[in-house]
Motif scaffolding. Sequence first.
Motif, PDB file in Angstrom:
ATOM      1  N   ILE A 166       2.958  -0.630  -5.585  1.00 24.36           N
ATOM      2  CA  ILE A 166       4.330  -0.536  -6.115  1.00 24.36           C
ATOM      3  C   ILE A 166       5.326  -0.497  -4.970  1.00 24.36           C
ATOM      4  O   ILE A 166       6.331  -1.225  -4.972  1.00 24.36           O
ATOM      5  N   ILE A 167       5.055   0.331  -3.989  1.00 24.37           N
ATOM      6  CA  ILE A 167       5.974   0.461  -2.846  1.00 24.37           C
ATOM      7  C   ILE A 167       6.079  -0.867  -2.094  1.00 24.37           C
ATOM      8  O   ILE A 167       7.169  -1.302  -1.709  1.00 24.37           O
ATOM      9  N   LYS A 168       4.944  -1.547  -1.904  1.00 21.81           N
ATOM     10  CA  LYS A 168       4.941  -2.810  -1.170  1.00 21.81           C
ATOM     11  C   LYS A 168       5.663  -3.917  -1.935  1.00 21.81           C
ATOM     12  O   LYS A 168       6.455  -4.663  -1.365  1.00 21.81           O
ATOM     13  N   ASN A 169       5.374  -4.029  -3.229  1.00 21.80           N
ATOM     14  CA  ASN A 169       5.891  -5.157  -3.999  1.00 21.80           C
ATOM     15  C   ASN A 169       7.255  -4.921  -4.637  1.00 21.80           C
ATOM     16  O   ASN A 169       7.907  -5.881  -5.051  1.00 21.80           O
ATOM     17  N   LEU A 170       7.669  -3.686  -4.745  1.00 30.28           N
ATOM     18  CA  LEU A 170       8.989  -3.372  -5.315  1.00 30.28           C
ATOM     19  C   LEU A 170       9.852  -2.647  -4.286  1.00 30.28           C
ATOM     20  O   LEU A 170      10.624  -1.765  -4.625  1.00 30.28           O
ATOM     21  N   LYS A 171       9.715  -3.051  -3.027  1.00 29.73           N
ATOM     22  CA  LYS A 171      10.411  -2.347  -1.942  1.00 29.73           C
ATOM     23  C   LYS A 171      11.927  -2.456  -2.032  1.00 29.73           C
ATOM     24  O   LYS A 171      12.630  -1.664  -1.433  1.00 29.73           O
ATOM     25  N   ASN A 172      12.444  -3.401  -2.783  1.00 25.90           N
ATOM     26  CA  ASN A 172      13.892  -3.540  -2.927  1.00 25.90           C
ATOM     27  C   ASN A 172      14.473  -2.585  -3.966  1.00 25.90           C
ATOM     28  O   ASN A 172      15.690  -2.471  -4.085  1.00 25.90           O
ATOM     29  N   LEU A 173      13.606  -1.932  -4.720  1.00 28.21           N
ATOM     30  CA  LEU A 173      14.074  -0.990  -5.743  1.00 28.21           C
ATOM     31  C   LEU A 173      13.972   0.437  -5.203  1.00 28.21           C
ATOM     32  O   LEU A 173      12.979   0.793  -4.581  1.00 28.21           O
ATOM     33  N   PRO A 174      14.964   1.236  -5.449  1.00 25.31           N
ATOM     34  CA  PRO A 174      14.904   2.640  -4.991  1.00 25.31           C
ATOM     35  C   PRO A 174      14.042   3.488  -5.915  1.00 25.31           C
ATOM     36  O   PRO A 174      14.532   4.252  -6.741  1.00 25.31           O
ATOM     37  N   LEU A 175      12.726   3.339  -5.807  1.00 24.27           N
ATOM     38  CA  LEU A 175      11.790   4.053  -6.675  1.00 24.27           C
ATOM     39  C   LEU A 175      11.149   5.224  -5.950  1.00 24.27           C
ATOM     40  O   LEU A 175      10.771   5.110  -4.792  1.00 24.27           O
ATOM     41  N   ASP A 176      11.006   6.316  -6.663  1.00 24.79           N
ATOM     42  CA  ASP A 176      10.245   7.461  -6.174  1.00 24.79           C
ATOM     43  C   ASP A 176       8.921   7.435  -6.938  1.00 24.79           C
ATOM     44  O   ASP A 176       8.904   7.584  -8.157  1.00 24.79           O
ATOM     45  N   VAL A 177       7.815   7.212  -6.221  1.00 21.65           N
ATOM     46  CA  VAL A 177       6.495   7.148  -6.853  1.00 21.65           C
ATOM     47  C   VAL A 177       5.755   8.437  -6.506  1.00 21.65           C
ATOM     48  O   VAL A 177       5.523   8.735  -5.338  1.00 21.65           O
ATOM     49  N   ILE A 178       5.402   9.204  -7.533  1.00 20.00           N
ATOM     50  CA  ILE A 178       4.799  10.528  -7.362  1.00 20.00           C
ATOM     51  C   ILE A 178       3.409  10.537  -7.983  1.00 20.00           C
ATOM     52  O   ILE A 178       3.232  10.110  -9.128  1.00 20.00           O
ATOM     53  N   ILE A 179       2.432  11.028  -7.221  1.00 23.16           N
ATOM     54  CA  ILE A 179       1.089  11.223  -7.759  1.00 23.16           C
ATOM     55  C   ILE A 179       0.890  12.711  -8.010  1.00 23.16           C
ATOM     56  O   ILE A 179       1.109  13.533  -7.126  1.00 23.16           O
ATOM     57  N   LYS A 180       0.486  13.046  -9.222  1.00 23.94           N
ATOM     58  CA  LYS A 180       0.196  14.438  -9.589  1.00 23.94           C
ATOM     59  C   LYS A 180      -1.288  14.528  -9.938  1.00 23.94           C
ATOM     60  O   LYS A 180      -1.737  13.919 -10.889  1.00 23.94           O
ATOM     61  N   ASP A 181      -2.024  15.269  -9.131  1.00 30.54           N
ATOM     62  CA  ASP A 181      -3.462  15.432  -9.336  1.00 30.54           C
ATOM     63  C   ASP A 181      -3.708  16.780 -10.012  1.00 30.54           C
ATOM     64  O   ASP A 181      -3.639  17.820  -9.371  1.00 30.54           O
ATOM     65  N   TYR A 182      -3.973  16.751 -11.303  1.00 31.62           N
ATOM     66  CA  TYR A 182      -4.222  17.980 -12.059  1.00 31.62           C
ATOM     67  C   TYR A 182      -5.706  18.261 -12.207  1.00 31.62           C
ATOM     68  O   TYR A 182      -6.109  19.079 -13.021  1.00 31.62           O
ATOM     69  N   HIS A 183      -6.510  17.594 -11.418  1.00 30.45           N
ATOM     70  CA  HIS A 183      -7.946  17.831 -11.429  1.00 30.45           C
ATOM     71  C   HIS A 183      -8.360  18.664 -10.225  1.00 30.45           C
ATOM     72  O   HIS A 183      -8.925  19.738 -10.367  1.00 30.45           O
ATOM     73  N   HIS A 184      -8.084  18.191  -9.029  1.00 35.38           N
ATOM     74  CA  HIS A 184      -8.483  18.890  -7.801  1.00 35.38           C
ATOM     75  C   HIS A 184      -7.557  20.066  -7.500  1.00 35.38           C
ATOM     76  O   HIS A 184      -6.365  20.025  -7.774  1.00 35.38           O
ATOM     77  N   GLY A 185      -8.145  21.116  -6.938  1.00 35.89           N
ATOM     78  CA  GLY A 185      -7.352  22.279  -6.531  1.00 35.89           C
ATOM     79  C   GLY A 185      -7.155  23.314  -7.622  1.00 35.89           C
ATOM     80  O   GLY A 185      -6.411  24.270  -7.440  1.00 35.89           O
ATOM     81  N   TYR A 186      -7.790  23.137  -8.737  1.00 36.89           N
ATOM     82  CA  TYR A 186      -7.703  24.081  -9.849  1.00 36.89           C
ATOM     83  C   TYR A 186      -9.100  24.609 -10.150  1.00 36.89           C
ATOM     84  O   TYR A 186     -10.094  23.997  -9.811  1.00 36.89           O
ATOM     85  N   SER A 187      -9.151  25.717 -10.836  1.00 42.00           N
ATOM     86  CA  SER A 187     -10.456  26.310 -11.153  1.00 42.00           C
ATOM     87  C   SER A 187     -11.089  25.620 -12.360  1.00 42.00           C
ATOM     88  O   SER A 187     -10.465  24.807 -13.021  1.00 42.00           O
ATOM     89  N   LYS A 188     -12.337  25.975 -12.607  1.00 43.91           N
ATOM     90  CA  LYS A 188     -12.993  25.482 -13.813  1.00 43.91           C
ATOM     91  C   LYS A 188     -13.012  26.607 -14.832  1.00 43.91           C
ATOM     92  O   LYS A 188     -13.036  27.785 -14.489  1.00 43.91           O
TER      93      LYS A 188
END
Length: 124
Positions: free
Chosen positions: A38-60
Amino acid sequence: MKNLKLTKIILISPPIEDFYDTDIRHQPISLSLLKASIIKNLKNLPLDVIIKDYHHGYSKKTIPWPSEFNYLKKYYEKRDQSPFSSFHQYYRFGASIDEILNDLQNLITEDCIVGFTCSFSPYY
């Protein structure tokens, strides 16, 4: 209706519900690749791309077996030393729904897109 401009993309790796967990299988690599594309191909757009990992770093947390798996209970009544002892309990690996909703509450706006990953069909 006013014209909205896309300014944010939120990519979510959700928690996993399963008998066991393996870290390598559930790393959000696909989301990282998607973000880079997305960042490479839509570099002309002011996009904020956020990854939220709700799997790692939490307990079971132990949760009830899904009813679809009830037929297996007679085979895994007690914990043993076999390779199948992993199937004795069913777990939620990752954040709770409340934690996810609280975290996303201020991130999700009307000018964003939210996407979820599902690396394996059993987790659909």
